[in-house]
Design a protein around this motif. Sequence first.
Motif, PDB file in Angstrom:
ATOM      1  N   MET A  38       0.840  -1.191   0.000  1.00 55.34           N
ATOM      2  CA  MET A  38       0.000   0.000   0.000  1.00 55.34           C
ATOM      3  C   MET A  38       0.881   1.248   0.000  1.00 55.34           C
ATOM      4  SD  MET A  38      -2.755   1.294   2.870  1.00 55.34           S
ATOM      5  CE  MET A  38      -3.858  -0.071   2.567  1.00 55.34           C
ATOM      6  N   LYS A  39       0.541   2.210  -0.849  1.00 52.35           N
ATOM      7  CA  LYS A  39       1.296   3.447  -0.915  1.00 52.35           C
ATOM      8  C   LYS A  39       1.004   4.295   0.311  1.00 52.35           C
ATOM      9  CE  LYS A  39       2.386   7.261  -4.026  1.00 52.35           C
ATOM     10  NZ  LYS A  39       2.061   7.925  -5.299  1.00 52.35           N
ATOM     11  N   GLN A  40       2.053   4.787   0.959  1.00 51.25           N
ATOM     12  CA  GLN A  40       1.910   5.541   2.190  1.00 51.25           C
ATOM     13  C   GLN A  40       1.342   6.931   1.908  1.00 51.25           C
ATOM     14  OE1 GLN A  40       2.350   4.002   4.883  1.00 51.25           O
ATOM     15  NE2 GLN A  40       2.955   5.322   6.556  1.00 51.25           N
ATOM     16  N   GLN A  41       0.321   7.301   2.689  1.00 52.08           N
ATOM     17  CA  GLN A  41      -0.265   8.630   2.576  1.00 52.08           C
ATOM     18  C   GLN A  41       0.793   9.677   2.917  1.00 52.08           C
ATOM     19  OE1 GLN A  41      -3.566   9.192   5.205  1.00 52.08           O
ATOM     20  NE2 GLN A  41      -3.477  11.412   5.124  1.00 52.08           N
ATOM     21  N   LYS A  42       0.852  10.741   2.130  1.00 51.45           N
ATOM     22  CA  LYS A  42       1.840  11.785   2.375  1.00 51.45           C
ATOM     23  C   LYS A  42       1.307  12.787   3.387  1.00 51.45           C
ATOM     24  CE  LYS A  42       4.584  11.643  -1.854  1.00 51.45           C
ATOM     25  NZ  LYS A  42       5.141  12.436  -2.977  1.00 51.45           N
ATOM     26  N   ILE A  43       2.155  13.157   4.321  1.00 48.81           N
ATOM     27  CA  ILE A  43       1.834  14.134   5.346  1.00 48.81           C
ATOM     28  C   ILE A  43       2.763  15.324   5.163  1.00 48.81           C
ATOM     29  CG2 ILE A  43       1.902  14.581   7.844  1.00 48.81           C
ATOM     30  CD1 ILE A  43      -0.429  12.884   7.103  1.00 48.81           C
ATOM     31  N   ALA A  44       2.212  16.532   5.274  1.00 53.15           N
ATOM     32  CA  ALA A  44       3.028  17.733   5.118  1.00 53.15           C
ATOM     33  C   ALA A  44       4.027  17.837   6.262  1.00 53.15           C
ATOM     34  CB  ALA A  44       2.128  18.968   5.096  1.00 53.15           C
ATOM     35  N   LEU A  45       5.320  17.884   5.921  1.00 54.18           N
ATOM     36  CA  LEU A  45       6.382  17.993   6.913  1.00 54.18           C
ATOM     37  C   LEU A  45       7.277  19.184   6.572  1.00 54.18           C
ATOM     38  CD1 LEU A  45       7.453  14.233   7.196  1.00 54.18           C
ATOM     39  CD2 LEU A  45       6.256  15.565   8.944  1.00 54.18           C
ATOM     40  N   PRO A  46       7.994  19.717   7.556  1.00 56.10           N
ATOM     41  CA  PRO A  46       8.964  20.777   7.256  1.00 56.10           C
ATOM     42  C   PRO A  46      10.017  20.269   6.272  1.00 56.10           C
ATOM     43  CG  PRO A  46       8.698  20.472   9.634  1.00 56.10           C
ATOM     44  CD  PRO A  46       8.003  19.327   8.977  1.00 56.10           C
ATOM     45  N   ASN A  47      10.745  21.192   5.685  1.00 59.95           N
ATOM     46  CA  ASN A  47      11.792  20.786   4.750  1.00 59.95           C
ATOM     47  C   ASN A  47      12.905  20.016   5.445  1.00 59.95           C
ATOM     48  OD1 ASN A  47      10.526  21.975   2.538  1.00 59.95           O
ATOM     49  ND2 ASN A  47      11.440  23.976   2.968  1.00 59.95           N
ATOM     50  N   GLN A  48      13.179  20.392   6.709  1.00 59.72           N
ATOM     51  CA  GLN A  48      14.241  19.724   7.444  1.00 59.72           C
ATOM     52  C   GLN A  48      14.117  20.043   8.931  1.00 59.72           C
ATOM     53  OE1 GLN A  48      17.808  21.437   5.788  1.00 59.72           O
ATOM     54  NE2 GLN A  48      17.569  23.354   6.872  1.00 59.72           N
ATOM     55  N   LEU A  49      14.719  19.207   9.753  1.00 57.38           N
ATOM     56  CA  LEU A  49      14.852  19.496  11.184  1.00 57.38           C
ATOM     57  C   LEU A  49      16.261  19.978  11.490  1.00 57.38           C
ATOM     58  CD1 LEU A  49      13.074  16.491  12.981  1.00 57.38           C
ATOM     59  CD2 LEU A  49      12.358  18.881  12.964  1.00 57.38           C
ATOM     60  N   TRP A  50      17.221  19.316  10.859  1.00 56.12           N
ATOM     61  CA  TRP A  50      18.624  19.605  11.101  1.00 56.12           C
ATOM     62  C   TRP A  50      19.017  20.882  10.343  1.00 56.12           C
ATOM     63  CZ3 TRP A  50      22.071  16.827  14.121  1.00 56.12           C
ATOM     64  CH2 TRP A  50      23.420  17.190  14.010  1.00 56.12           C
ATOM     65  N   PHE A 101      14.698  12.038   8.283  1.00 54.19           N
ATOM     66  CA  PHE A 101      15.916  11.425   8.802  1.00 54.19           C
ATOM     67  C   PHE A 101      17.099  11.765   7.902  1.00 54.19           C
ATOM     68  CE2 PHE A 101      13.860   7.551  11.169  1.00 54.19           C
ATOM     69  CZ  PHE A 101      13.189   8.447  11.989  1.00 54.19           C
ATOM     70  N   LEU A 102      18.235  12.060   8.515  1.00 54.44           N
ATOM     71  CA  LEU A 102      19.426  12.372   7.731  1.00 54.44           C
ATOM     72  C   LEU A 102      19.947  11.141   6.997  1.00 54.44           C
ATOM     73  CD1 LEU A 102      21.427  14.737  10.120  1.00 54.44           C
ATOM     74  CD2 LEU A 102      20.223  15.340   8.026  1.00 54.44           C
ATOM     75  N   GLU A 103      19.792   9.978   7.616  1.00 53.08           N
ATOM     76  CA  GLU A 103      20.232   8.737   7.002  1.00 53.08           C
ATOM     77  C   GLU A 103      19.045   7.801   6.823  1.00 53.08           C
ATOM     78  OE1 GLU A 103      23.392   6.967   9.181  1.00 53.08           O
ATOM     79  OE2 GLU A 103      24.660   8.759   9.145  1.00 53.08           O
TER      80      GLU A 103
END
Length: 477
Positions: free
Chosen positions: A1-13, A347-349
């Motif tokens: 199943m394709k994961q629903q996309k959730i709006a996230l910031p561009n980055q945390l780091w 995640f960075l990695e």
Amino acid sequence: MKQQKIALPNQLWTSDSIDLTSHRYQGKLLKKADGLALGKAQRKTHPRQNLADLSQRPKNTNALTIYDWSNQGRLEHLKPIRAKRMSVSAFTFYRGMPALMLFDQAWEPQHSGLFQQICGDCHLSNFGGFASPERNLLFGINDFDETLVAPFEWDLKRLATSFVIAAQDIGLSERAGLKAVKIMLNSYRTHLTEHTKLSPLQVWYEKVDASTLLKSTECQKLRKKRAKHLDRAEKRTTHSLLPKLTEQDPETGSRHFIDEPPLLWHPQVDEPFAKDADEFFKDYRDSLKYERRILFDRYQLTDVAMKVVGVGSVGTRSAIALFEDADREPLILQMKEACPSILSPLFLERVAHEGERVVHGQQLMQAASDIFLGFSRIEQQFHVRQLRDMKISVDLQDMDEAYFHEYAESCGFALAHAHAKAGNADVVMGYLGEGDGIVETLQCYAMASSERNLEDYQLFMNEISDEKIAVAGDDVL
């Protein structure tokens, strides 16, 4: 199943973020004094008072959006059980959807910029007793399904909020909840300061022994409660579970699990472990340390059953496996599906195996981990551990205000050790400081976060009332 996309910031780091897991800054190992100074300097670019601010959720995103996201891929017939368990109270709702708070924290306007391994679901019911390899009962965090590298204070924020919500849930005053937050934070800083005086090896060898907590309890009433709790934990072993979960074949002497649907059942042909179980445990064996592989080889798989566990985990694939040695001595393992974090895109990695993520986070943060802690996969990815091996959590309903506050102190103590082991106590203490400022900041955050949780819970309950979310009966509680 394709994961629903959730709006996230561009980055945390960001460029001024600091990785506390490396113990290096600008390529050099940090001395204690340098770590303290670095933490203090971080206050200028990441002011502590800004940590009180809640996030503004993106447009068209609310608690139900995240609930729908978190339900993706779960077994359909178990979703009503999850909804029922989450519906019991605002606190069970809070426990049942850690992804919601992680999502909100990712959108918060400010964080400390001090990144390390955190629990990710650090509420008070995820603390408790668990067995060390030497069979001592330790106290600490005992659930790491959401572990990730993120700002260290996210654990403090979730734990502080949980005390405010739990106080309301068991009929204590708002004042009692805020006092618990203060006690927890002061305990956290006190014990983090103690860890700054230790060498890395000494921190690594430190343990929060449950019996030590009992001895430090001055109130006789609390001592009796804690002693009873300790005694109950020590009896929660594989042998104590056998009569409840299994029955013995009178002809062969072998045991098998007793079906009790909808909470315990043998897998159907299209479910995990209906086939390929032997291959699963072959790969799992490879994830163990060498000497534990040899110990594991003394057992043989005799039965596997699917089992519903927890609140937030309901609907994910969870199972238990019964092993026996040549003399029918049992070993019961639990396999829990390890799902991606809602923040995985940040995640960075890239995480190659979600079960490995959970195991590595647990090994890094716990004082001592289950000897059979490992990971494997069939179609889904799983982490594996012994089932309920002296693992126990407190009963909130059994708490009065005095016990509640002492428990807050114990949680602060345990979290300090987990963070010192996984990160850098000098830098964190330099950032937090010793005054009441950070206490007041996180008390404000906890109050605002608990109010948001109540609003989200009411929205969730309205969906249930409107029959838009199906719930199971009381028998699944």
